[in-house]
Design a protein around this motif. Structure first.
Motif, PDB file in Angstrom:
ATOM      1  N   ASN A  22       0.825  -1.229   0.000  1.00  7.16           N
ATOM      2  CA  ASN A  22       0.000   0.000   0.000  1.00  7.16           C
ATOM      3  C   ASN A  22       0.848   1.264   0.000  1.00  7.16           C
ATOM      4  OD1 ASN A  22      -2.640   0.880  -0.069  1.00  7.16           O
ATOM      5  ND2 ASN A  22      -2.801   1.130   2.140  1.00  7.16           N
ATOM      6  N   VAL A  23       2.105   1.167  -0.420  1.00  5.65           N
ATOM      7  CA  VAL A  23       3.032   2.268  -0.193  1.00  5.65           C
ATOM      8  C   VAL A  23       2.647   3.525  -0.971  1.00  5.65           C
ATOM      9  CG1 VAL A  23       4.644   1.482  -2.000  1.00  5.65           C
ATOM     10  CG2 VAL A  23       5.470   2.938  -0.136  1.00  5.65           C
ATOM     11  N   ALA A  24       2.245   3.409  -2.224  1.00  5.81           N
ATOM     12  CA  ALA A  24       1.922   4.612  -3.006  1.00  5.81           C
ATOM     13  C   ALA A  24       0.633   5.252  -2.522  1.00  5.81           C
ATOM     14  CB  ALA A  24       1.834   4.264  -4.489  1.00  5.81           C
ATOM     15  N   TYR A  25      -0.385   4.418  -2.313  1.00  5.86           N
ATOM     16  CA  TYR A  25      -1.675   4.930  -1.840  1.00  5.86           C
ATOM     17  C   TYR A  25      -1.526   5.546  -0.448  1.00  5.86           C
ATOM     18  CZ  TYR A  25      -6.647   4.831  -0.468  1.00  5.86           C
ATOM     19  OH  TYR A  25      -7.902   5.152  -0.049  1.00  5.86           O
ATOM     20  N   GLY A  26      -0.864   4.842   0.458  1.00  4.36           N
ATOM     21  CA  GLY A  26      -0.681   5.343   1.816  1.00  4.36           C
ATOM     22  C   GLY A  26       0.111   6.637   1.859  1.00  4.36           C
ATOM     23  N   THR A  27       1.115   6.730   1.005  1.00  9.57           N
ATOM     24  CA  THR A  27       1.918   7.952   0.951  1.00  9.57           C
ATOM     25  C   THR A  27       1.078   9.136   0.478  1.00  9.57           C
ATOM     26  OG1 THR A  27       3.927   6.680   0.489  1.00  9.57           O
ATOM     27  CG2 THR A  27       3.952   9.021  -0.089  1.00  9.57           C
ATOM     28  N   ALA A  28       0.271   8.911  -0.567  1.00  6.13           N
ATOM     29  CA  ALA A  28      -0.590   9.982  -1.068  1.00  6.13           C
ATOM     30  C   ALA A  28      -1.608  10.408  -0.011  1.00  6.13           C
ATOM     31  CB  ALA A  28      -1.302   9.517  -2.343  1.00  6.13           C
ATOM     32  N   LYS A  29      -2.138   9.425   0.720  1.00  7.38           N
ATOM     33  CA  LYS A  29      -3.101   9.744   1.772  1.00  7.38           C
ATOM     34  C   LYS A  29      -2.443  10.526   2.905  1.00  7.38           C
ATOM     35  CE  LYS A  29      -7.011   8.367   0.194  1.00  7.38           C
ATOM     36  NZ  LYS A  29      -8.123   9.328   0.037  1.00  7.38           N
ATOM     37  N   ALA A  30      -1.218  10.164   3.239  1.00  7.09           N
ATOM     38  CA  ALA A  30      -0.499  10.912   4.271  1.00  7.09           C
ATOM     39  C   ALA A  30      -0.267  12.351   3.826  1.00  7.09           C
ATOM     40  CB  ALA A  30       0.832  10.220   4.580  1.00  7.09           C
TER      41      ALA A  30
END
Length: 706
Positions: free
Chosen positions: A593-601
């Protein structure tokens, strides 16, 4: 079979014999049918205007003797949408017997309470002030209408003579008088003096017509209005150019809309100095002909004539002294210039109030203009909600039609200022205002929600509408958006919803959505950033395209939409709310989930930074963090569900239960839960909260802020 004996050019003949035949013998049902088709034609009467009635023989519930009962539109109703529950039913003999205790015109208002003692139908709507006007006429079916053509004659300097010239004595004339018991007696007197007439023209007010069947009454009304309309049409431009001819040229349509959308938030902010208002813009040919004319300066300050027009449009409009093609980029200079015009209007209104008030007059109401005219561009109206502002706009267009007609055949005459004041601050009108239901928490608010044709966005929009807001539904999928708009219009009406296709990565799409919002509602109060996508992959499987798409839609989409919304909020200077729908993934490090989680952060921290910077403008920025909202969501499409199930080592069908079981509360999170959280931030209960986030995830300890 009923067939019209003449063709109608200026009004719509809507009588459907097949429908009417099904109602044969039911005079009340025929009254409702007649009322609805009359109210469907705005040339005949506008929303809430006019009144209709019929008289029937019923059995008295106590004596079991036959009695005459009058059924009439109740107070505050609209004939175009009138239903059985909107009628008042009164004993005719009791109503007429009130003449014996009537103490004279100075005691008019006390009669209204006495109407309640004449009630036959205990389920009646409150009787209106027009009740005696119908009660003292003997006819079974009566229409009291406010057609533009008739009022144009009624509001003419030579109205009485013109009435005689057109109808050769078949329509009597009663000079202007405020509606009430005494006017009812005047109508009876006019009929007694002119037996065999087919109607009465009320000076400055409207028209009474009648017959002994619903159909004959309908035809009589249409024929009289048609005659008035034809007379006016034959005289337009005959003596002089309409409204003295054109003084200002209109901008092209697209330029008018662009100018209107830019200035609307400034106007709305000024119009909302006492209470927040919702706007309407109109640039129809009727409006442009008037506001661009040489006679605008003469006629606009005179105000309207018909009481129904006046009550909704105020004493007079504000005319902007601003070139149609003015450069609107310097908003500070624009605010100062228009602000000065608003202040002058407020001072004029306060002077009008002070000069005409009575010892028992209600306190002065909002002194801001309802109608604003911008020559070359169009008409703006501002009121407590979209329907009221739209109706005010429609009524002013009616007033324009009246002025055009009156000027074509004579000279337009408006109400004397004292008469106007006495109507506007009539104690009975004040009592009606005081009986209005309490406004909902989001009344007077306008919300734009991205990605709102389905899932969480749609749920938030629905919650907001239910709590009183006007909503702008946006989505990248036009077909999905069309279906959502259609559903909302059916459930909540066309006034409170706007659909605008929006791709949050496209500047033109965003600009068009903002312009449509300002044209429809006048501005914006709440921005909800909900649009998004999800991509679930192992760390090394992510592509640059994945990162770019997530960043463009989630991070930059939130930025661009917020930036456009904040511009409107600042121009209004009323504060506002930005609610960003982020995710528990902004806080929790999950697998694949690294790309999605980063964008959400990034979305989450951007929200904090926005809150810190925008607070000086009273713009609150808060975050809702959902988790695992599967209901009606597109997020689970495109392989996301399969990838998440694989990451957790379960089957896709077991995902909902898996997500519920991992929460502290062991509960699934629904769309309505997220909608409730978004509403909490904008409802007024958390008006001192900004830079905060609310997790709606059933309880995930890993997502606890720390």
């Amino acid at each position: 079979m009923n067939t019209p004996i003449m063709s109608f050019k200026h009004v719509s003949y809507l009588w459907d014999e097949s429908k009417a035949s099904e109602l044969e013998g039911n005079e009340v049902a025929l009254l409702l049918y007649r009322s609805n088709i009359l109210g469907a034609d705005l040339r005949i009467t506008n929303y809430g205007g006019g009144n209709t009635s019929c008289k029937t023989i019923e059995l008295d519930p106590l004596t079991k003797e036959p009695v005459e009962v009058m059924w009439i539109k109740g107070s505050g109703g609209d004939i175009g949408t009138l239903t059985r529950s909107g009628l008042a039913g009164l004993y005719v003999d009791k109503l007429r017997s009130l003449e014996g205790i009537y103490r004279g015109i100075e005691f008019e208002d006390e009669m209204v309470e006495l109407f309640n003692h004449c009630i036959y139908d205990l389920a009646s709507k409150a009787p209106s002030i027009d009740t005696p006007l119908h009660g003292f006429l003997p006819f079974k079916h009566i229409d009291h209408l406010h057609p533009d053509a008739a009022i144009a004659i009624a509001a003419s300097k030579d109205g009485e003579q013109i009435t005689q010239d057109i109808w050769k004595g078949a329509i009597a004339w009663v000079p202007w008088q405020r509606p009430g018991f005494d006017l009812g007696l005047k109508l009876r007197e006019a009929l007694d003096k002119n037996p065999g007439i087919r109607g009465i023209m009320l000076g400055g007010h409207g028209l009474f017509t009648w017959a002994d069947t619903a159909y004959e009454c309908y035809i009589n009304s249409l024929e009289v209005i048609e005659a008035a309309s034809s007379y006016l049409a034959a005289n337009y431009g005959k003596k002089k150019p309409v409204f003295g001819g054109e003084k200002v040229a209109s901008l092209p349509s697209e330029k008018r809309k662009s100018q209107a959308a830019q200035i609307a938030p400034v106007l709305r902010g000024l119009a909302s100095s006492e209470k927040r208002m919702v706007g309407t813009f109109n640039d129809s040919e009727t409006v442009l002909q008037f506001i661009n004319s040489h006679d605008l300066g003469k006629l606009a300050p005179m105000g309207t004539s018909c009481p129904d027009h006046f009550l909704r449009t105020k004493i007079s409009p504000l005319v902007l002294d601003l070139a149609a093609d003015a450069d609107l980029t310097d908003t500070q200079d624009l605010k100062e210039k228009i602000g000065s015009a608003y202040q002058s209007y407020r001072e004029m209104y306060a002077d009008y109030y002070e000069k005409h008030k009575h010892p028992n007059s209600p306190a002065m109401r909002d002194p801001n203009p309802v109608i604003i005219l911008w020559p070359g561009v169009g008409l703006f109206s501002f009121a407590k909600d979209k329907q009221t502002s739209r109706v005010a706009s429609e009524f002013y267009i009616n007033a324009i039609n009246v002025m055009r007609g009156a000027e074509a055949v004579s000279e337009y005459v408006s109400l004397p200022l004292q008469e106007a004041f006495d109507i506007e601050y009539w104690l009975l009108e004040e009592a009606k205002l005081q009986r209005m239901p309490k406004e909902k928490p989001l009344s007077r608010k306008i919300a734009l929600i991205t990605g709102s044709a389905g899932g969480i966005g749609k749920g938030i929009a629905e919650k907001f509408v239910q709590e009183g807001a006007c909503v702008v539904l946006t989505d990248i999928d036009q077909n999905r958006l069309n279906e959502a708009v259609k559903e909302f219009e059916k459930k909540y009406g066309k006034d409170v919803v706007l659909g605008a296709r929006l791709d949050v990565t496209d500047a033109n799409s965003l600009s068009e959505a903002i312009q449509a919002t300002c044209l429809k509602f006048g501005g914006l109060d709440i921005v909800v950033n909900n649009a998004g996508i999800s991509i679930s992959r192992a760390f090394e499987a992510h592509t640059e395209e994945d990162w770019a798409r997530l960043n463009d839609i989630l991070v930059m989409g939130q930025y661009h939409v917020s930036k456009a919304g904040v511009k409107i909020l600042r121009e209004q200077a009323l504060g506002g709310d930005v609610v960003n729908v982020v995710s528990k993934n902004a806080l929790v490090a999950g697998p694949k989930n690294v790309a999605y989680g980063t964008a959400k952060a990034a979305q989450l921290h951007m929200s904090r930074l926005m809150a810190a910077e925008l607070a000086e403008d009273k713009i609150r920025v808060n975050v809702v963090n959902p988790d695992a909202v599967i209901e009606n969501s597109n997020i689970w499409e495109g392989g996301w569900a399969e990838n998440r199930a694989k990451a957790y080592g379960i089957e896709v069908k077991d995902l909902p239960q898996y997500y519920a079981n991992r929460t502290l509360l062991k509960e699934s999170v629904k769309v309505s839960d997220i909608a409730d959280a978004a509403f909490a931030f904008v409802s007024g209960l958390l008006s001192k909260s900004t830079g905060n986030m609310l997790n709606v995830d059933g309880g995930l300890a890993a997502a606890f802020p720390r």
